[in-house]
Enzyme design. Sequence first.
Site, PDB file in Angstrom:
ATOM      1  N   LYS A  62       0.835  -1.217   0.000  1.00  0.00           N
ATOM      2  CA  LYS A  62       0.000   0.000   0.000  1.00  0.00           C
ATOM      3  C   LYS A  62       0.863   1.258   0.000  1.00  0.00           C
ATOM      4  O   LYS A  62       0.492   2.293  -0.512  1.00  0.00           O
ATOM      5  CB  LYS A  62      -0.926   0.019   1.221  1.00  0.00           C
ATOM      6  CG  LYS A  62      -0.193   0.006   2.557  1.00  0.00           C
ATOM      7  CD  LYS A  62      -1.146  -0.091   3.733  1.00  0.00           C
ATOM      8  CE  LYS A  62      -1.750  -1.445   3.896  1.00  0.00           C
ATOM      9  NZ  LYS A  62      -0.920  -2.464   4.564  1.00  0.00           N
TER      10      LYS A  62
ATOM     11  N   HIS B 226       0.310  -3.685  14.946  1.00  0.00           N
ATOM     12  CA  HIS B 226       0.936  -2.567  14.223  1.00  0.00           C
ATOM     13  C   HIS B 226       1.002  -1.410  15.212  1.00  0.00           C
ATOM     14  O   HIS B 226      -0.031  -0.983  15.726  1.00  0.00           O
ATOM     15  CB  HIS B 226       0.110  -2.183  12.996  1.00  0.00           C
ATOM     16  CG  HIS B 226       0.866  -1.333  12.020  1.00  0.00           C
ATOM     17  ND1 HIS B 226       1.448  -0.133  12.373  1.00  0.00           N
ATOM     18  CD2 HIS B 226       1.163  -1.503  10.704  1.00  0.00           C
ATOM     19  CE1 HIS B 226       2.059   0.389  11.322  1.00  0.00           C
ATOM     20  NE2 HIS B 226       1.906  -0.423  10.293  1.00  0.00           N
TER      21      HIS B 226
ATOM     22  N   SER C 292       1.719   3.899  12.042  1.00  0.00           N
ATOM     23  CA  SER C 292       2.666   4.276  10.993  1.00  0.00           C
ATOM     24  C   SER C 292       3.291   5.622  11.342  1.00  0.00           C
ATOM     25  O   SER C 292       2.601   6.530  11.820  1.00  0.00           O
ATOM     26  CB  SER C 292       1.929   4.345   9.657  1.00  0.00           C
ATOM     27  OG  SER C 292       2.848   4.350   8.612  1.00  0.00           O
TER      28      SER C 292
ATOM     29  N   GLU D 194       5.734  -6.216   8.600  1.00  0.00           N
ATOM     30  CA  GLU D 194       5.094  -5.598   7.425  1.00  0.00           C
ATOM     31  C   GLU D 194       5.625  -4.184   7.204  1.00  0.00           C
ATOM     32  O   GLU D 194       4.859  -3.216   7.215  1.00  0.00           O
ATOM     33  CB  GLU D 194       3.576  -5.542   7.639  1.00  0.00           C
ATOM     34  CG  GLU D 194       2.919  -6.887   7.859  1.00  0.00           C
ATOM     35  CD  GLU D 194       1.511  -6.751   8.455  1.00  0.00           C
ATOM     36  OE1 GLU D 194       1.057  -5.605   8.658  1.00  0.00           O
ATOM     37  OE2 GLU D 194       0.893  -7.778   8.728  1.00  0.00           O
TER      38      GLU D 194
ATOM     39  N   ASP E 167      -7.633  24.824  -6.141  1.00  0.00           N
ATOM     40  CA  ASP E 167      -8.129  24.747  -4.769  1.00  0.00           C
ATOM     41  C   ASP E 167      -7.106  25.348  -3.800  1.00  0.00           C
ATOM     42  O   ASP E 167      -5.904  25.070  -3.906  1.00  0.00           O
ATOM     43  CB  ASP E 167      -8.381  23.275  -4.413  1.00  0.00           C
ATOM     44  CG  ASP E 167      -9.154  23.136  -3.128  1.00  0.00           C
ATOM     45  OD1 ASP E 167      -9.246  24.124  -2.374  1.00  0.00           O
ATOM     46  OD2 ASP E 167      -9.664  22.039  -2.867  1.00  0.00           O
TER      47      ASP E 167
ATOM     48  N   TYR F   1       3.701   6.626   0.638  1.00  0.00           N
ATOM     49  CA  TYR F   1       2.353   7.193   0.700  1.00  0.00           C
ATOM     50  C   TYR F   1       2.270   8.493  -0.100  1.00  0.00           C
ATOM     51  O   TYR F   1       1.791   9.509   0.387  1.00  0.00           O
ATOM     52  CB  TYR F   1       1.921   7.389   2.157  1.00  0.00           C
ATOM     53  CG  TYR F   1       2.031   6.105   2.955  1.00  0.00           C
ATOM     54  CD1 TYR F   1       1.137   5.067   2.745  1.00  0.00           C
ATOM     55  CD2 TYR F   1       3.060   5.915   3.871  1.00  0.00           C
ATOM     56  CE1 TYR F   1       1.255   3.865   3.438  1.00  0.00           C
ATOM     57  CE2 TYR F   1       3.186   4.715   4.570  1.00  0.00           C
ATOM     58  CZ  TYR F   1       2.277   3.703   4.349  1.00  0.00           C
ATOM     59  OH  TYR F   1       2.393   2.515   5.022  1.00  0.00           O
TER      60      TYR F   1
HETATM   61  N1  PLP Z   1       0.757  -3.164   7.780  1.00  0.00           N
HETATM   62  C1  PLP Z   1      -0.486  -2.643   7.847  1.00  0.00           C
HETATM   63  C2  PLP Z   1      -1.615  -3.541   8.201  1.00  0.00           C
HETATM   64  C3  PLP Z   1      -0.697  -1.285   7.600  1.00  0.00           C
HETATM   65  O1  PLP Z   1      -1.945  -0.781   7.659  1.00  0.00           O
HETATM   66  C4  PLP Z   1       0.418  -0.471   7.255  1.00  0.00           C
HETATM   67  C5  PLP Z   1       0.251   0.952   7.004  1.00  0.00           C
HETATM   68  O2  PLP Z   1      -0.806   1.513   7.011  1.00  0.00           O
HETATM   69  C6  PLP Z   1       1.678  -1.071   7.157  1.00  0.00           C
HETATM   70  C7  PLP Z   1       1.819  -2.411   7.441  1.00  0.00           C
HETATM   71  C8  PLP Z   1       2.906  -0.294   6.782  1.00  0.00           C
HETATM   72  O3  PLP Z   1       3.245   0.600   7.761  1.00  0.00           O
HETATM   73  P1  PLP Z   1       4.584   1.467   7.632  1.00  0.00           P
HETATM   74  O4  PLP Z   1       4.587   2.060   6.279  1.00  0.00           O
HETATM   75  O5  PLP Z   1       4.475   2.476   8.707  1.00  0.00           O
HETATM   76  O6  PLP Z   1       5.729   0.534   7.848  1.00  0.00           O
END
Ligand code: PLP
Length: 410
Positions: free
Chosen positions: A47, A175, A178, A247, A338, A367
């Site tokens: 993501k 988690h 972030s 993760e 905007d 992000y």
């Molecule tokens: N894992 C999950 C379930 C998440 O929602 C996120 C970020 O939103 C991440 C991992 C990654 O987090 P980071 O980019 O802070 O390492």
Amino acid sequence: MEASRLAATNEPDAEKAFFVADLSQVYKQHERWQRCLPGIEPFYAIKCNPDPYVLRLLASLGTGFDCASNGEISQVLKLGVDPSRIIFANPCKATSFVKNAAKAGVDMMTFDNVDELYKIARVHSGAKLVVRILTDDSKSLCRLGLKFGAPLVTVPGLLAKARELRLDVIGVSFHVGSGNFDSNAFADAVIRARTAFDMGKEAGYDFQLLDVGGGFEDANFEPTAAILAHALDIHFPDRQRLRIIAEPGRFYVSKAFSLAANIIARRARNADGSSDAEMDADQPSVMYYINDGVYGAFNCILFDHQKVHPRVLSLHGSFHVPASEPLGACSVWGPTCDSIDCVCPVTHLPSGLQVGDWLGFDNMGAYTICAASQFNGFEVSNVIYTTGGGCGAAEVRSSLAAFAKAGYGL
Ligand code: PLP
């Protein structure tokens, strides 16, 4: 007439903003991960930045992947990654997505509520479940605990329901939020995970997976890793049958991407005859408008609570920017119509900056592109890839030069 109009619209966006992605930085972060946390398998959170070359590199390095949707799962599977290297780490999934994961052979998935268990029992009874617990994320920029994570008191009930539904729960995930600069959050989370493991035993499960989530920050990675490793040694001393995964998202990609944006317009107080009374007194007197903004790459300002800092790549069209250039207070704005589209409300840049000059922004890999929109018809900035030499001013300048040579003009 028609032909000339077409030609005009097809013309390359001569001064379009662009990213420079230094893939060697991603590789270096992976080495750093392996050096500091050798016993923890990274499952990159796609993501954060689903860039195809980043994913390919990480797939070839053997990482796993944290996916949150059907789309992310298929993007990773298309790379030839085995489904066993994916964790579907979204505790609240659409039933159709769970069904699809079952079809694709993606078994490992998180949950934090009873409804999710009923859903999974119905459409993916062979799933390997991981209970996501709530931890203290109060010091993080993005508090994921507001939305996800089972409080420990609810875990025995969830596990009892899972047993009743004959589901296989294999472990615990958390988690810490972030953008978490509090390394101790990991130590506290490991203690909670230990409690959840003991609850698993009580419920008749034999947990063998601990997922320590994301939230790793580049700036304090080494101390965080040391604190986490120490907590694991104390609370999970017997690791023979324990698999530990994580993760990480932003840790892998933040530094690897820089953005070069062009100053497309400038408004200077009084330069156009306006009186001070007509301008907002709180605003710096010079306003620069660049060709990417909060609806594009800089959505990280709104969604990820980031502050960005421009540096000057060119001045009066020259890439030789004297260090002695006097600075003036100014603001930097995105290109849309905007007024929320403000990149820097106040910053200090050389007074001689003009329309056509370039600004650089570092640490733009996390992000950013993934949530960029095309609001107002502005395209998402393209990415140019490099494989080494860093991502500093020289790198961006040479990419600009290459761009110019390729006919994209400067
Ligand atoms: N894992 C999950 C379930 C998440 O929602 C996120 C970020 O939103 C991440 C991992 C990654 O987090 P980071 O980019 O802070 O390492």
